[in-house]
Write an enzyme that holds these catalytic residues in place. Sequence first.
Site, PDB file in Angstrom:
ATOM      1  N   HIS A 119      43.094 -76.164  72.406  1.00  9.77           N
ATOM      2  CA  HIS A 119      43.137 -74.704  72.265  1.00  9.77           C
ATOM      3  C   HIS A 119      42.021 -74.297  71.312  1.00  9.77           C
ATOM      4  CE1 HIS A 119      45.083 -70.722  72.405  1.00  9.77           C
ATOM      5  NE2 HIS A 119      44.551 -70.594  71.203  1.00  9.77           N
ATOM      6  N   CYS A 120      41.122 -73.453  71.804  1.00  6.84           N
ATOM      7  CA  CYS A 120      39.969 -73.041  71.016  1.00  6.84           C
ATOM      8  C   CYS A 120      40.191 -71.634  70.469  1.00  6.84           C
ATOM      9  CB  CYS A 120      38.702 -73.072  71.872  1.00  6.84           C
ATOM     10  SG  CYS A 120      37.207 -72.590  70.976  1.00  6.84           S
ATOM     11  N   PRO A 121      40.261 -71.455  69.161  1.00  8.39           N
ATOM     12  CA  PRO A 121      40.472 -70.113  68.609  1.00  8.39           C
ATOM     13  C   PRO A 121      39.260 -69.198  68.810  1.00  8.39           C
ATOM     14  CG  PRO A 121      40.081 -71.686  66.850  1.00  8.39           C
ATOM     15  CD  PRO A 121      40.216 -72.484  68.101  1.00  8.39           C
ATOM     16  N   ASN A 176      39.993 -67.765  72.003  1.00 13.05           N
ATOM     17  CA  ASN A 176      41.384 -67.316  72.097  1.00 13.05           C
ATOM     18  C   ASN A 176      41.999 -67.740  73.426  1.00 13.05           C
ATOM     19  OD1 ASN A 176      43.789 -66.059  71.316  1.00 13.05           O
ATOM     20  ND2 ASN A 176      43.202 -64.100  72.257  1.00 13.05           N
TER      21      ASN A 176
END
Length: 417
Positions: free
Chosen positions: A159-161, A164
Site C-alpha cells: 500500500h503506497c501512501p 493513496n
Amino acid sequence: MECKINPHKGCCGVFVKAFKWTPVILISAIIIWSYYAYVVHLCIFSVQVEAARYILLILYHVIFLLFLWSYWRTVWTVPGKVPARYRLNYEQLEALENSESDSEQRHILDQIVIAKDLHVSMRTVQGSVRYCDRCGVIKPDRAHHCSVCGACVLKMDHHCPWVNNCVAFYNYKFFILFLFYGFFYCVYVALSSFKYFLQFWATSFDAPGQSKFHILFLFFVSSMFSLSLCSLLCYHIHLVINNRTTLEAFRAPVFRRGPDKKGFSLGRSMNLQEIFGDDWKVVMLPVFSSLGDGLSYPERLPDLEMGLKESERWDGEDEEENEERMPMLQQESNSVRTSVLLPNTESESEQDEDELMPGMLSASHTRDTLGMSASHTRDTLGMAASHTQGTLVATLVPVDPDDKLANGQPNKTSIYS
C-alpha cells in the site's frame, strides 16, 4: 459493553479517507509548482536562445505528460477486488470458527475449494487453504488483506501512501511506469537547470529576482527526488525480473510442497511479459496490458498433486540461466513425428536414413550394438524415431519376418502424427 470503532465506516471513516489524500495533494502541488518554475522561470525568463527554449519545452512536455498520466492511472485504478464466488457464506464461516483442530479446518477449506471449483495453489504454513476471516473470502493466489484499504486485494504488492492506493494486479504496471517517468522527469529537470543553477552561484545570472530562487529550488528538489526514485525503481525492476511482490520478497509464498521464493518465476522474458504484456506498442504506455486474470498464475514447478513426475518438471531447462518455464506455457511449435523403418541391407538402411532426419541411428550402429547383421537374419529390426520438443529418441521395434511384399522385400511404413 466494549465499543469498537471502525476506521473505514461512519464519521471516523470519512476523516481517515480525507486524511489519506494528504500525500497525494502534496505530490500534486509539487508537480504543479515544478511545471510553473520550469516553463515560466527557466524556459521563458532565463533561456535566451529561442531554439533551445523550444527544444527544452517540447521534450519537457512529452516527459511531463507521460509522468502525469502514469501517476494518475496508479492513483485512480482499482487495484483488484476478490470476486464474489470466493466469498464464504455464514454456515461456512461458522464451521471454520467452530473447528476444533487445524486438520479439521484444513479439511473444511479443502471441501469448500472443491465445491466452488476454485484454483488455489498457495497454502498457509500449516498447509491449509488461505482465507480471510475479516473479509470472509478464500484468498486467491498472491492476494492479501490490506489493513489500510480494509479489503483483500489481488496480487497485492504494497500500500503506497503517495498514491493513496494499493499497488496490486491492475495498477502495478502503472506504478512501475510512474517510477520510471518520474525518475526520467527529475533527471531531465535537474540536468537542464544545472547550467543556470551554476550561473546563480557565480552571480552572473541575469533574470528576475524570483527566478533565481525558483531555479535554485527546482534543481535541489529534482535532484533529491531523482535519487529516491532511482533506488525504488531499481528495487521494483528486480522484483519484476524475478516475478515477486514486495510481500513475497519478505516472506516466500507457501505451496503444498513448502515455501518457494521462486515459485512464480518463469524466466526473465516471461516475467516481464506477465507485467507489461506482449504488445510492444503499449509496453511503455500506462495502458493495462498485463497477462492473466489476477486470480491464478503459472508456477515454476507443477503441483505435486497433479501427478507430474520429477523428470517432467524441467523439460527444456536452461541450467546456466535457471529460467525454467512450465509445460503449460510452452507453445509447442514442433509437431510430433514417428517414423518406422524396416531395413533389409546395410546400404539400403543408410540410404533411407539420409532421406529421414539427421541424427537417426544407422543400421550399422545397430548391428554393432546388438551383435547381429540385418543382411544375415530374417528377424529384421526396425527403428522408430520420435521427435518431441527437439529430443530424438530411437527405439528398436521387432518385426514379423513373414510380413513381406510380393517381391520378397520387407515392408516400409512411415507414420507422421
